[in-house]
Design a protein around this motif. Structure first.
Motif, PDB file in Angstrom:
ATOM      1  N   LEU A   1       0.832  -1.206   0.000  1.00 34.89           N
ATOM      2  CA  LEU A   1       0.000   0.000   0.000  1.00 34.89           C
ATOM      3  C   LEU A   1       0.864   1.253   0.000  1.00 34.89           C
ATOM      4  N   LEU A   2       1.950   1.215   0.752  1.00 40.14           N
ATOM      5  CA  LEU A   2       2.841   2.367   0.791  1.00 40.14           C
ATOM      6  C   LEU A   2       3.619   2.514  -0.507  1.00 40.14           C
ATOM      7  N   ASP A   3       3.892   1.404  -1.166  1.00 37.26           N
ATOM      8  CA  ASP A   3       4.631   1.435  -2.429  1.00 37.26           C
ATOM      9  C   ASP A   3       3.820   2.068  -3.553  1.00 37.26           C
ATOM     10  N   MET A   4       2.501   2.140  -3.401  1.00 36.38           N
ATOM     11  CA  MET A   4       1.656   2.714  -4.450  1.00 36.38           C
ATOM     12  C   MET A   4       1.900   4.208  -4.604  1.00 36.38           C
ATOM     13  N   GLY A   5       2.300   4.861  -3.552  1.00 34.73           N
ATOM     14  CA  GLY A   5       2.528   6.297  -3.610  1.00 34.73           C
ATOM     15  C   GLY A   5       1.269   7.084  -3.288  1.00 34.73           C
ATOM     16  N   TRP A   6       1.466   8.296  -2.828  1.00 33.09           N
ATOM     17  CA  TRP A   6       0.338   9.125  -2.408  1.00 33.09           C
ATOM     18  C   TRP A   6      -0.536   9.539  -3.582  1.00 33.09           C
ATOM     19  N   GLN A   7       0.026   9.572  -4.794  1.00 37.65           N
ATOM     20  CA  GLN A   7      -0.748   9.993  -5.953  1.00 37.65           C
ATOM     21  C   GLN A   7      -1.927   9.058  -6.212  1.00 37.65           C
ATOM     22  N   SER A   8      -1.731   7.777  -5.952  1.00 39.14           N
ATOM     23  CA  SER A   8      -2.821   6.814  -6.141  1.00 39.14           C
ATOM     24  C   SER A   8      -3.979   7.104  -5.202  1.00 39.14           C
ATOM     25  N   PHE A   9      -3.663   7.441  -3.966  1.00 45.53           N
ATOM     26  CA  PHE A   9      -4.709   7.730  -2.991  1.00 45.53           C
ATOM     27  C   PHE A   9      -5.435   9.032  -3.338  1.00 45.53           C
ATOM     28  N   VAL A  10      -4.706  10.004  -3.835  1.00 47.90           N
ATOM     29  CA  VAL A  10      -5.338  11.253  -4.277  1.00 47.90           C
ATOM     30  C   VAL A  10      -6.260  10.975  -5.462  1.00 47.90           C
ATOM     31  N   ALA A  11      -5.806  10.123  -6.386  1.00 52.36           N
ATOM     32  CA  ALA A  11      -6.649   9.776  -7.540  1.00 52.36           C
ATOM     33  C   ALA A  11      -7.922   9.070  -7.088  1.00 52.36           C
ATOM     34  N   TRP A  12      -7.822   8.140  -6.155  1.00 53.90           N
ATOM     35  CA  TRP A  12      -9.018   7.438  -5.650  1.00 53.90           C
ATOM     36  C   TRP A  12      -9.956   8.419  -4.961  1.00 53.90           C
ATOM     37  N   ALA A  13      -9.390   9.372  -4.209  1.00 50.05           N
ATOM     38  CA  ALA A  13     -10.242  10.370  -3.551  1.00 50.05           C
ATOM     39  C   ALA A  13     -10.967  11.219  -4.593  1.00 50.05           C
ATOM     40  N   GLY A  14     -10.275  11.559  -5.674  1.00 54.34           N
ATOM     41  CA  GLY A  14     -10.904  12.326  -6.748  1.00 54.34           C
ATOM     42  C   GLY A  14     -12.030  11.563  -7.414  1.00 54.34           C
ATOM     43  N   VAL A  15     -11.797  10.283  -7.693  1.00 53.96           N
ATOM     44  CA  VAL A  15     -12.837   9.451  -8.313  1.00 53.96           C
ATOM     45  C   VAL A  15     -14.056   9.359  -7.394  1.00 53.96           C
TER      46      VAL A  15
END
Length: 129
Positions: A33-47
């Protein structure tokens, strides 16, 4: 009378299941989960935010339906998505991406539900029509 208690029990059960899965995933695979990077979490929040807004805006003139469609649009069935992705792409780590989605999507939706539950549903101009 049982509905509030069952709803709370369901929310706690989902939370425990997700937490158990996260612990198991981190224990077995390191820190995917940490290897995914914060950008992935921001993208999921946007979706998720786009789903909440689209459902609300397209939900019609009545507030209860708008709220319901908003949550339904934002919260897609992560369980089925996880099953299909993990079976279709076993080597791609799809479950990690879907888990990240769930870890972002559910808290956002639950926060909105908690906000909506604080007060009565406002009357609309076409209520009773």
């Amino acid at each position: 009378r049982l509905a509030p208690a069952l709803g709370t029990l369901a929310q706690i059960s989902v939370g425990i299941a997700v937490l158990t899965y996260v612990i198991d995933l981190v224990r077995d695979d390191g820190t995917p989960l940490l290897d995914m990077g914060w950008q992935s979490f921001v993208a999921w929040a946007g979706v998720t935010a786009v789903g909440l807004a689209a459902g609300y805006l397209g939900g019609g003139p009545h507030e209860p339906e708008r709220r319901t469609l908003s949550l339904h649009t934002a919260i897609r069935n992560v369980g089925v998505s996880l099953l299909v992705a993990s079976r279709s792409f076993p080597d791609m780590g799809a479950e990690v991406a879907l888990l990240a989605l769930a870890l972002v999507m559910y808290p956002m939706a639950m926060a909105l539900m908690a906000r909506w539950q604080r007060g009565p549903i406002p009357e609309t101009a076409s209520a009773g029509a």
